[in-house]
Design a protein around this motif. Sequence first.
Motif, short mmCIF file in Angstrom:
data_model
loop_
_atom_site.label_atom_id
_atom_site.label_comp_id
_atom_site.label_asym_id
_atom_site.label_seq_id
_atom_site.Cartn_x
_atom_site.Cartn_y
_atom_site.Cartn_z
N ASN A 111 0.79 -1.24 0.00
CA ASN A 111 0.00 0.00 0.00
C ASN A 111 0.82 1.28 0.00
O ASN A 111 0.33 2.33 -0.40
CB ASN A 111 -0.95 0.02 1.20
N GLU A 158 -1.20 2.45 -4.57
CA GLU A 158 -1.63 3.82 -4.79
C GLU A 158 -1.01 4.44 -6.04
O GLU A 158 -1.45 5.48 -6.51
CB GLU A 158 -1.27 4.68 -3.58
N ASP A 178 -9.21 0.02 -1.59
CA ASP A 178 -10.42 -0.10 -2.39
C ASP A 178 -10.66 -1.57 -2.72
O ASP A 178 -9.83 -2.22 -3.37
CB ASP A 178 -10.27 0.71 -3.68
N GLU A 206 -12.62 -2.95 -4.77
CA GLU A 206 -12.76 -3.19 -6.21
C GLU A 206 -11.40 -3.41 -6.87
O GLU A 206 -11.31 -4.14 -7.86
CB GLU A 206 -13.50 -2.02 -6.87
N THR A 207 -10.35 -2.79 -6.33
CA THR A 207 -9.01 -2.99 -6.89
C THR A 207 -8.61 -4.45 -6.80
O THR A 207 -8.10 -5.05 -7.76
CB THR A 207 -7.98 -2.12 -6.14
#
Length: 435
Positions: free
Chosen positions: A251, A304, A325, A327-328
Amino acid sequence: MAWAEKLKLKKGLVRALTEAGFNGPTEIQQKTLSRIAGGQDIIAIGPNGCGKTTTYIMGALSRFTYAADGVTRVLILVPDREAVEAVIERFNQLNTNKSIRLVGLYPAPGTEAQMDDMAEGADIVVATPDRARAIYLKLGLNLNTVELLVIDDADLIVKQGLQLPVNELAASIQKGQHLVFTEVMHDKLDRMISTFMRQPATIEVEEIGEPAFDTIDQLLYHVPNFGTKLNLLRLFMQDEELFTKTIVFVNTRPTAEKLYKTLQNRNNNIVAIFSPWFFEWTGFSSVEDFMADETVRTLIVVNEDVGELPLQDVPFLLHFELPADVETYVTRVKSDAHKPDAETMALTFVTDLELNGVRKIEQATGHKIQVGDLPEDLVIEKERKKLSEEEKEAKTQTEEPERGAAFHEKKAKNSKNYNYSSGEKAKMTKKKKYG
């Protein structure tokens, strides 16, 4: 199933539920409301949207048979201000007893306004643990009258490190019923609530729904901390025959740097960074270039910094951290995003504090993620804790530790019940064709 068929609720509450669009009890409500009415402590585990909040609101409102008297009988602890406001809004939607006064307590500049609000009387208090504790210490919240303590989104409260105020508030309630609602249950949460829960009934529901689409094969590795994640990654990447090409998702850049330096030092320059921010680092600007390079087996990608990537030919997608997220993650594991004959596998490392993210992914995909056994030779890092002054003093008075004593320990459950090199590797020998 209509409310009246199963549950004994007041007519006004049933009417308010029906008007709000709740035509019948959910599974978690069927299993918990009678126990709440009976005064039992409860741990209710269920996904977002299964009806946890409405459950304890019904239980709380049912306590007020007559006009309320402004004495705090119900304390509800939630993670943040947004949750305080959402719970109060739901109360207002379902409450037909207008004598009940609700007060919300949450971090804000100064405490005077909230102290004044409490002084006017509060039958039900919805609060964040830290602000409730602050008002209590200022004698603005009387816990001696509390009959029901509710801890909602308990896993998120633990994630925010608010265990201490929760324990202090619970310990100050002399007699009362305790209800804990959470998406997931894990060791850190159990340690927080075990001090005050009295023979609780544990009720768990899973409402994942029908699979929305097919996914590639997935395995979940549940470890206690970051250090153990790092040890597991090192262990996997040592297998050059199996892990021929792996993309590791993290992340943040600091995490990417740590992994890059660790793997590079241990694995002889087989690691690279996607779009590196230091020119001296090995890196690639595209997945295609990484796949074409025969000398590099591992590519570290910061979530990111990228959008959707072409992952069709990559044998292993390893989420060292879950993306913020959902959905990622979902996009990466959809099987139609990969070639029909591709044999990509997604591996995910999580700690206790990331399990709620896993549940959200399972809800989004309609698939439970299979949990993988940890390798027998994985080194489990101990948790490093700050010592109190008393502990420090006691520590200095004990014997000197034996020289060379190891800081690590093996996980007990891994004693000869699983062997990664034979068991898991046998499952995935098909991956060797990428070598």
